[in-house]
Design a protein around this motif. Structure first.
Motif, short mmCIF file in Angstrom:
data_model
loop_
_atom_site.label_atom_id
_atom_site.label_comp_id
_atom_site.label_asym_id
_atom_site.label_seq_id
_atom_site.Cartn_x
_atom_site.Cartn_y
_atom_site.Cartn_z
N SER A 1 58.64 105.46 3.17
CA SER A 1 58.18 105.81 1.83
C SER A 1 58.79 104.90 0.78
CB SER A 1 58.51 107.27 1.52
OG SER A 1 59.91 107.50 1.61
N GLU A 2 60.01 104.41 1.03
CA GLU A 2 60.67 103.55 0.06
C GLU A 2 59.94 102.22 -0.10
OE1 GLU A 2 64.67 103.12 1.29
OE2 GLU A 2 65.20 105.21 0.99
N ILE A 3 59.57 101.62 1.01
CA ILE A 3 58.89 100.32 0.91
C ILE A 3 57.45 100.49 0.47
CG2 ILE A 3 58.12 100.13 3.32
CD1 ILE A 3 58.97 97.16 3.12
N ILE A 4 56.82 101.62 0.82
CA ILE A 4 55.47 101.88 0.33
C ILE A 4 55.47 101.94 -1.19
CG2 ILE A 4 53.65 103.63 0.18
CD1 ILE A 4 54.24 104.35 3.07
N PHE B 1 48.14 92.25 3.60
CA PHE B 1 49.43 91.95 4.19
C PHE B 1 50.48 91.63 3.14
CE2 PHE B 1 46.28 90.40 7.33
CZ PHE B 1 46.57 91.28 8.36
N ALA B 2 51.74 91.74 3.54
CA ALA B 2 52.86 91.26 2.73
C ALA B 2 53.78 90.45 3.63
CB ALA B 2 53.62 92.42 2.11
N LEU B 3 54.16 89.27 3.17
CA LEU B 3 55.12 88.43 3.88
C LEU B 3 56.51 88.78 3.37
CD1 LEU B 3 55.83 86.02 5.76
CD2 LEU B 3 55.47 84.53 3.77
N MET B 4 57.43 89.10 4.28
CA MET B 4 58.77 89.54 3.90
C MET B 4 59.75 88.37 4.02
SD MET B 4 57.47 92.40 3.37
CE MET B 4 58.83 93.46 2.86
N PRO B 5 60.91 88.45 3.36
CA PRO B 5 61.87 87.33 3.37
C PRO B 5 62.40 86.98 4.76
CG PRO B 5 62.38 88.85 1.59
CD PRO B 5 61.32 89.52 2.44
N ASP B 6 62.39 87.93 5.69
CA ASP B 6 62.92 87.64 7.03
C ASP B 6 61.89 86.97 7.93
OD1 ASP B 6 61.24 89.74 7.50
OD2 ASP B 6 62.78 91.14 8.16
N GLY B 7 60.71 86.64 7.39
CA GLY B 7 59.70 85.94 8.18
C GLY B 7 58.68 86.86 8.81
N THR B 8 58.92 88.17 8.82
CA THR B 8 57.92 89.09 9.34
C THR B 8 56.83 89.29 8.30
OG1 THR B 8 59.13 91.01 8.50
CG2 THR B 8 59.56 90.36 10.77
N PHE B 9 55.67 89.69 8.77
CA PHE B 9 54.66 90.15 7.83
C PHE B 9 54.20 91.52 8.28
CE2 PHE B 9 50.60 89.44 10.11
CZ PHE B 9 51.02 88.65 11.15
N ILE B 10 53.87 92.35 7.30
CA ILE B 10 53.46 93.72 7.58
C ILE B 10 52.11 93.96 6.92
CG2 ILE B 10 55.84 94.54 7.69
CD1 ILE B 10 55.46 95.74 4.92
N ASP B 11 51.37 94.92 7.47
CA ASP B 11 50.13 95.29 6.80
C ASP B 11 50.38 96.50 5.91
OD1 ASP B 11 50.08 97.60 8.36
OD2 ASP B 11 48.69 96.75 9.82
N ASN C 1 49.66 99.43 6.22
CA ASN C 1 50.05 100.63 6.97
C ASN C 1 51.46 100.50 7.52
OD1 ASN C 1 47.52 101.92 6.61
ND2 ASN C 1 46.66 100.66 8.24
N LEU C 2 52.15 99.42 7.13
CA LEU C 2 53.54 99.18 7.49
C LEU C 2 53.78 98.90 8.96
CD1 LEU C 2 55.57 101.57 5.19
CD2 LEU C 2 54.76 99.27 4.82
N ALA C 3 52.79 98.40 9.65
CA ALA C 3 53.02 97.95 11.02
C ALA C 3 53.59 96.54 10.97
CB ALA C 3 51.72 97.95 11.82
N VAL C 4 54.67 96.30 11.69
CA VAL C 4 55.26 94.96 11.75
C VAL C 4 54.37 94.10 12.63
CG1 VAL C 4 57.28 93.61 12.40
CG2 VAL C 4 57.56 95.90 11.43
N ARG C 5 53.88 93.01 12.09
CA ARG C 5 52.87 92.22 12.79
C ARG C 5 53.40 91.00 13.52
NH1 ARG C 5 48.85 95.44 13.89
NH2 ARG C 5 47.92 96.41 12.06
N GLY C 6 54.46 90.41 13.07
CA GLY C 6 54.92 89.20 13.73
C GLY C 6 55.73 88.35 12.78
N ALA C 7 55.90 87.11 13.15
CA ALA C 7 56.67 86.18 12.32
C ALA C 7 55.84 84.93 12.10
CB ALA C 7 57.98 85.81 13.00
N VAL C 8 55.97 84.37 10.92
CA VAL C 8 55.31 83.10 10.66
C VAL C 8 56.24 81.97 11.08
CG1 VAL C 8 53.83 83.93 8.82
CG2 VAL C 8 56.10 83.12 8.27
N GLU C 9 55.65 80.89 11.54
CA GLU C 9 56.41 79.73 11.97
C GLU C 9 56.27 78.64 10.91
OE1 GLU C 9 54.12 78.85 15.32
OE2 GLU C 9 54.67 80.65 16.42
N LYS C 10 57.35 77.95 10.66
CA LYS C 10 57.31 76.91 9.64
C LYS C 10 56.73 75.62 10.22
CE LYS C 10 60.09 74.88 5.97
NZ LYS C 10 61.42 74.80 5.37
N LEU C 11 55.77 75.06 9.52
CA LEU C 11 55.09 73.83 9.94
C LEU C 11 55.42 72.73 8.95
CD1 LEU C 11 51.42 73.51 11.06
CD2 LEU C 11 52.20 72.18 9.12
#
Length: 214
Positions: A155-158, A183-193, A195-205
């Motif tokens: 609820s806090e992040i929502i 989606f939201a991209l978070m500082p730790d590299g994860t992105f969430i939708d 509904n707050l499901a953790v989706r993965g990490a982005v890779e730096k290109l």
């Protein structure tokens, strides 16, 4: 938080550093075995060089929108092994000036993660730029400064992200009235939708060719 990084991989004229995420408290754990790749670009200093990179990527990979890939994963729809999504982070003006035209020319779908705190500031995209990105069929999504590991309750992040999602949507709706952020991209590299499901990490290109600022 410390990340373990894989050995740098060379290929297609780019340099890729994959990030392996640790356990994420309260939000489950990210599995690195996703059936596709997600790349992140921070700066695009040279349009011609970026265009060359797109051409090289298209020789052996299939670009898809990030939301299409996630939906396929959710619905267990098979995704070809060479599928990937190209994302941009930071909302920088050079992304709009040097990447948008090559992306449109190659009909290359992309997702732009934008921090609301930078919109309209020098060196960053304006609200008009963002709405133009949407008009050309690309996605704009939220880039947050709040790490999901800082929260113990969903609820806090929502509560923190909901008005930010809405503000970015209002900008995008200038050219796409029915637009919805996903989606939201978070500082730790994860992105969430949303509904707050953790989706993965982005890779730096990054380019193997020096991209000196001009």
């Amino acid at each position: 938080m410390d990340f373990k990084r894989r050995t740098f991989l060379k290929g297609s004229g780019i340099l890729v550093a994959k990030i392996i995420l640790p356990q994420v408290p309260a939000f489950g754990q990210y599995s690195e075995d996703l059936p596709y790749d997600i790349y992140r670009v921070d700066n695009v200093w040279h349009s011609r060089l970026f265009k060359k990179q797109l051409h090289q990527l298209l020789e052996n990979k299939t670009p898809l929108h990030l939301d299409w890939l996630v939906e396929a994963l959710d619905k267990k729809i098979p995704v070809q092994n060479n599928a990937f999504s190209l994302t941009f982070a930071g909302g920088r003006k050079n992304q709009y000036e040097n990447a948008l035209e090559p992306l449109n020319q190659y009909k290359f779908p992309a997702t732009f993660f934008v921090p609301l705190s930078t919109v309209g500031k020098e060196g960053f995209m304006s609200a008009t730029d963002i709405s133009e990105v949407v008009r050309y069929g690309h996605r704009v999504e939220l880039q947050s400064d709040a790490s999901i590991v800082d929260y113990q309750k969903t609820s806090e992040i929502i509560g923190r992200l909901k008005p930010q999602f809405q503000e970015l949507e209002n900008i995008a709706k200038a050219t796409e009235p029915d637009y919805e952020t996903k989606f939201a991209l978070m500082p730790d590299g994860t992105f969430i939708d949303r509904n707050l499901a953790v989706r993965g990490a982005v890779e730096k290109l990054e380019s193997l060719i020096p991209q000196n600022k001009v």
